[in-house]
Write a protein that holds these residues in place. Sequence first.
Motif, mmCIF file in Angstrom:
data_model
loop_
_atom_site.group_PDB
_atom_site.id
_atom_site.type_symbol
_atom_site.label_atom_id
_atom_site.label_comp_id
_atom_site.label_asym_id
_atom_site.label_seq_id
_atom_site.Cartn_x
_atom_site.Cartn_y
_atom_site.Cartn_z
ATOM 1 N N GLY A 94 -51.087 82.579 64.876
ATOM 2 C CA GLY A 94 -51.839 83.824 64.978
ATOM 3 C C GLY A 94 -53.317 83.608 64.770
ATOM 4 N N HIS A 95 -53.671 82.895 63.707
ATOM 5 C CA HIS A 95 -55.088 82.562 63.505
ATOM 6 C C HIS A 95 -55.543 81.650 64.640
ATOM 7 C CE1 HIS A 95 -58.836 81.970 61.437
ATOM 8 N NE2 HIS A 95 -58.633 80.672 61.280
ATOM 9 N N ALA A 147 -46.991 89.095 61.938
ATOM 10 C CA ALA A 147 -45.632 88.574 61.783
ATOM 11 C C ALA A 147 -45.618 87.370 60.842
ATOM 12 C CB ALA A 147 -45.061 88.196 63.147
ATOM 13 N N SER A 148 -46.629 86.528 60.950
ATOM 14 C CA SER A 148 -46.717 85.375 60.057
ATOM 15 C C SER A 148 -46.952 85.814 58.618
ATOM 16 C CB SER A 148 -47.839 84.443 60.511
ATOM 17 O OG SER A 148 -47.504 83.806 61.730
ATOM 18 N N MET A 149 -47.792 86.824 58.420
ATOM 19 C CA MET A 149 -47.995 87.362 57.077
ATOM 20 C C MET A 149 -46.672 87.854 56.491
ATOM 21 S SD MET A 149 -51.520 89.570 57.456
ATOM 22 C CE MET A 149 -53.143 88.797 57.639
ATOM 23 N N ASP A 150 -45.901 88.560 57.298
ATOM 24 C CA ASP A 150 -44.611 89.068 56.831
ATOM 25 C C ASP A 150 -43.691 87.934 56.420
ATOM 26 O OD1 ASP A 150 -45.401 91.680 57.309
ATOM 27 O OD2 ASP A 150 -44.433 91.803 59.275
ATOM 28 N N ARG A 151 -43.626 86.916 57.258
ATOM 29 C CA ARG A 151 -42.734 85.790 56.974
ATOM 30 C C ARG A 151 -43.206 85.023 55.739
ATOM 31 N NH1 ARG A 151 -42.027 79.968 59.192
ATOM 32 N NH2 ARG A 151 -39.942 79.551 58.419
ATOM 33 N N PHE A 152 -44.509 84.788 55.653
ATOM 34 C CA PHE A 152 -45.062 84.064 54.513
ATOM 35 C C PHE A 152 -44.733 84.784 53.208
ATOM 36 C CE2 PHE A 152 -48.276 82.931 51.435
ATOM 37 C CZ PHE A 152 -48.524 81.585 51.648
ATOM 38 N N GLU A 153 -44.953 86.082 53.176
ATOM 39 C CA GLU A 153 -44.712 86.842 51.943
ATOM 40 C C GLU A 153 -43.235 86.884 51.588
ATOM 41 O OE1 GLU A 153 -47.025 87.549 49.959
ATOM 42 O OE2 GLU A 153 -48.669 87.118 51.332
ATOM 43 N N GLN A 154 -42.381 86.946 52.598
ATOM 44 C CA GLN A 154 -40.949 86.925 52.333
ATOM 45 C C GLN A 154 -40.544 85.596 51.698
ATOM 46 O OE1 GLN A 154 -38.440 87.634 55.746
ATOM 47 N NE2 GLN A 154 -36.554 87.340 54.595
ATOM 48 N N VAL A 181 -42.864 85.608 66.230
ATOM 49 C CA VAL A 181 -43.552 84.828 65.222
ATOM 50 C C VAL A 181 -42.812 83.693 64.780
ATOM 51 C CG1 VAL A 181 -43.809 85.004 62.743
ATOM 52 C CG2 VAL A 181 -45.293 86.056 64.265
ATOM 53 N N ALA A 182 -43.604 83.532 64.123
ATOM 54 C CA ALA A 182 -43.319 82.274 63.513
ATOM 55 C C ALA A 182 -41.869 81.902 63.726
ATOM 56 C CB ALA A 182 -43.551 82.394 62.041
ATOM 57 N N ALA A 183 -41.643 80.578 63.738
ATOM 58 C CA ALA A 183 -40.285 80.092 63.863
ATOM 59 C C ALA A 183 -39.562 80.391 62.576
ATOM 60 C CB ALA A 183 -40.307 78.603 64.084
ATOM 61 N N CYS A 184 -38.406 80.957 62.678
ATOM 62 C CA CYS A 184 -37.655 81.338 61.484
ATOM 63 C C CYS A 184 -36.746 80.190 61.097
ATOM 64 C CB CYS A 184 -36.819 82.592 61.738
ATOM 65 S SG CYS A 184 -37.835 84.060 62.016
ATOM 66 N N SER A 185 -36.643 79.919 59.808
ATOM 67 C CA SER A 185 -35.739 78.888 59.344
ATOM 68 C C SER A 185 -34.625 79.539 58.550
ATOM 69 C CB SER A 185 -36.488 77.881 58.466
ATOM 70 O OG SER A 185 -37.038 78.526 57.352
ATOM 71 N N GLY A 186 -33.454 78.924 58.617
ATOM 72 C CA GLY A 186 -32.327 79.474 57.888
ATOM 73 C C GLY A 186 -32.463 79.202 56.410
#
Length: 286
Positions: free
Chosen positions: A202-203, A250-257, A12-17
């Motif tokens: 994802g969408h 995975a995007s939902m997880d990242r967004f909520e974090q 997912v989504a690209a992770c940023s530091g």
Amino acid sequence: MKKLGLISFMAVAACSGGETENESAAASSAAADIKAYVLDCGRIEMNDLSFFALEDEYAGRTNSASDMCVLVRHPDGDLMWDAGLPMALNEMEDGLTNGPFHLSVPTTISEQFDAIGVSVDDIDYFSVSHSHFDHIGNGNMFAGATFLVDSDERAHMFREEARADAQSFANYNELENAETVEFDGDHDVFGDGSVVILAMPGHTPGHTSLLVNLANEGPVMFTGDLYHLNESRERRLMPKFNVDVEQTYASMDRFEQLAEEKNARVVVQHSLSDFEALPKVPEYLD
């Protein structure tokens, strides 16, 4: 389903530091001069909400949805985020019914720009959360701006299947030759951390959300179509027509974090209650 100049809603989504202290300070400094105008870009009556859940969670239900666009005014330029339903619908007194959706445009982007004192020529950057008809319906209006787009989404919107729907494609085809900046992962629009396009695939293959850091309001995250209802967010529900289920989760997880880390205000762009709680043009978030 055939529509007057519309792309199918099914279409997912690209992770940023973490932020450094310098990046955080730059974002805070820029935030003092940023305004975010939330525009009314249409209404969608979802006459069969079952399309918006993988199972039968919404069976037999309907929903009234907003269609938000966002104009971000930054000292280094103006960003238009999403382009709503085609403004031609404003000329249809009773709107347009297509399959499970009834579509209407009570006021146009042009009318709201006039209320703000902005012209299309003032728009430096244009980006969309994704290329479904209710988010890019006036795309050609912004072909003179620099088009900021996830590379996977650009490929998706100009694929042969999209071109084959001539009426829908005509709403944004001029963007193909616009000055374009493609990106993979997150994109910092002004280079100071104040306005960041977030990779949330994802969408659609290159779906994105938007983070705007404001001096008074604080961080605000606009969902795009990661969620269609507040209930979808609470229950982690997604439409049947999402292109990738696992990417969406995975995007939902990242967004909520990110939302939790930043203590951000989350705006579900199709939530009518979220829209009604926001300032109306010419008022703004800052």
